[in-house]
Design an enzyme around this catalytic site. Structure first.
Site, mmCIF file in Angstrom:
data_model
loop_
_atom_site.group_PDB
_atom_site.id
_atom_site.type_symbol
_atom_site.label_atom_id
_atom_site.label_comp_id
_atom_site.label_asym_id
_atom_site.label_seq_id
_atom_site.Cartn_x
_atom_site.Cartn_y
_atom_site.Cartn_z
ATOM 1 N N HIS A 122 6.884 19.721 11.215
ATOM 2 C CA HIS A 122 8.323 20.072 10.031
ATOM 3 C C HIS A 122 9.057 21.167 9.962
ATOM 4 C CE1 HIS A 122 6.695 16.113 9.704
ATOM 5 N NE2 HIS A 122 5.615 16.504 8.923
ATOM 6 N N ASP A 159 3.066 12.216 16.294
ATOM 7 C CA ASP A 159 2.359 12.298 14.449
ATOM 8 C C ASP A 159 3.190 11.261 13.889
ATOM 9 O OD1 ASP A 159 1.519 14.579 12.540
ATOM 10 O OD2 ASP A 159 3.022 13.346 11.936
ATOM 11 N N HIS A 161 4.440 11.121 11.136
ATOM 12 C CA HIS A 161 5.522 11.437 10.327
ATOM 13 C C HIS A 161 6.866 11.962 12.006
ATOM 14 C CE1 HIS A 161 2.414 11.600 7.102
ATOM 15 N NE2 HIS A 161 3.408 11.301 7.062
ATOM 16 N N ASP A 243 -2.144 11.034 12.343
ATOM 17 C CA ASP A 243 -2.359 10.266 11.027
ATOM 18 C C ASP A 243 -1.856 8.939 11.220
ATOM 19 O OD1 ASP A 243 -0.200 11.539 11.772
ATOM 20 O OD2 ASP A 243 0.227 12.023 10.452
#
Length: 308
Positions: A122, A159, A161, A243
């Site tokens: 990120h 991931d 996200h 996740d």
């Protein structure tokens, strides 16, 4: 050939406030799950500014250094915190990926997994966010291109996200292909299919909440794997977040542990076809400790089987 596990106890010294999902226990549980594995174990080196500046300007690095506290926490954004040990851990996350790239491209190991925290995908060029400070996977790709002389590197991010930071850092890099599968809608709100990079070098594959492993497998077989084969990378870097597991508290995908094994096996098989099996994986998210341990162990098992 063997699989390398690259880590360092500095990952234990990046401390977050009580109740924070990106906590020290993540790396403790993951390394415990890998304790009996037959791996080449390597201590992550610490990256200097030269390596980090492949993706982040010196002014940004300096700002993080100035705000690093001698005790307690410095809050960078709503959920990203610096503690006294954070920047060493983040630098060793970068250094671990660079070392993994060196080892894999140099033929010392078949593939490698970098088990460090904080995660990286990120972190944008001048913005720390989403628990991340430096773009580990993107820096590893740039190192392989600029220092080791590779012509094409793919980064695949599974991931839950969207890897907005990696996308930002590689947006103008035509020698890379960035692929991200992720839940949408979900934070950070990016990763739509129309976001394709400056050189058509980004492929975003959003998945709706509730998507299970069968949906993921179909999307990867239909869209991701053909694009990856066509690109013919000389190295594949994985942003390995766990996740998307159905047990994870921060999202709403319904992957099972065996789905992480499957996607790893398939990506390694494509790497075997196009680049001699050269794969570097780096830890991103995964916030249910049991799911992280099980899925991470399944991921590394698949790397080991592919690396033999």
């Amino acid at each position: 050939m063997a699989t390398a596990l690259i880590t360092h106890d500095a990952a234990l010294r990046h401390v977050t406030p009580d109740g924070h999902p990106e906590r020290v226990a993540r790396i403790e549980h993951l390394l415990h799950a890998l304790a009996g594995f037959d791996l080449v174990r390597v201590a992550a080196q610490i990256a200097g500014d030269e390596e980090i500046e492949r993706c982040h300007p010196a002014s940004y690095i300096g700002s993080l250094e100035r705000h690093a506290p001698s005790r307690g926490f410095h809050q960078v954004d709503g959920d990203t915190f610096l503690s006294p040990g954070s920047l060493e851990a983040a630098r060793r996350g970068v250094g671990g990926v660079v070392e993994a790239v060196d080892m894999v491209v140099g033929g010392k190991v078949g593939n490698a997994f970098v088990a460090m925290r904080p995660p990286g995908h990120h972190a944008e060029r001048q913005t720390a966010m989403g628990f991340c400070f430096f773009g580990n996977a993107a820096i590893g790709a740039k190192y392989a291109l600029d220092v080791l002389g590779l012509s094409r590197v793919a980064v695949v991010d599974f991931d839950v996200h969207h890897g907005n930071g990696t996308q930002d850092l590689l947006w103008h890099e035509k020698r890379t292909l960035f692929v991200s599968s992720h839940q949408s809608p979900l934070w950070p709100g990016s990763g739509e299919p129309h976001e394709t990079g400056a050189h058509d070098n980004v492929l975003n594959v959003p998945l709706p909440p509730g998507s299970d492993g069968a949906r993921m497998r179909a999307v990867y077989e239909d869209r991701v794997f053909p694009r990856l084969r066509a690109f013919e990378p000389e190295l594949v870097i994985l942003s390995a977040g766990f996740d998307a597991h159905r047990a994870d508290p921060l999202a709403n995908l319904d992957w099972e542990t065996e789905d992480f094994a499957w996607v790893t096996e398939q990506l390694c098989a494509i790497a075997a076809e196009v680049c001699g099996g050269r794969v570097v994986s780096t830890l991103e998210g995964g916030y249910d400790l049991q799911a992280l341990s099980e899925a991470g162990a399944a991921h590394v098992t698949a790397l080991m089987e592919a690396g033999r």
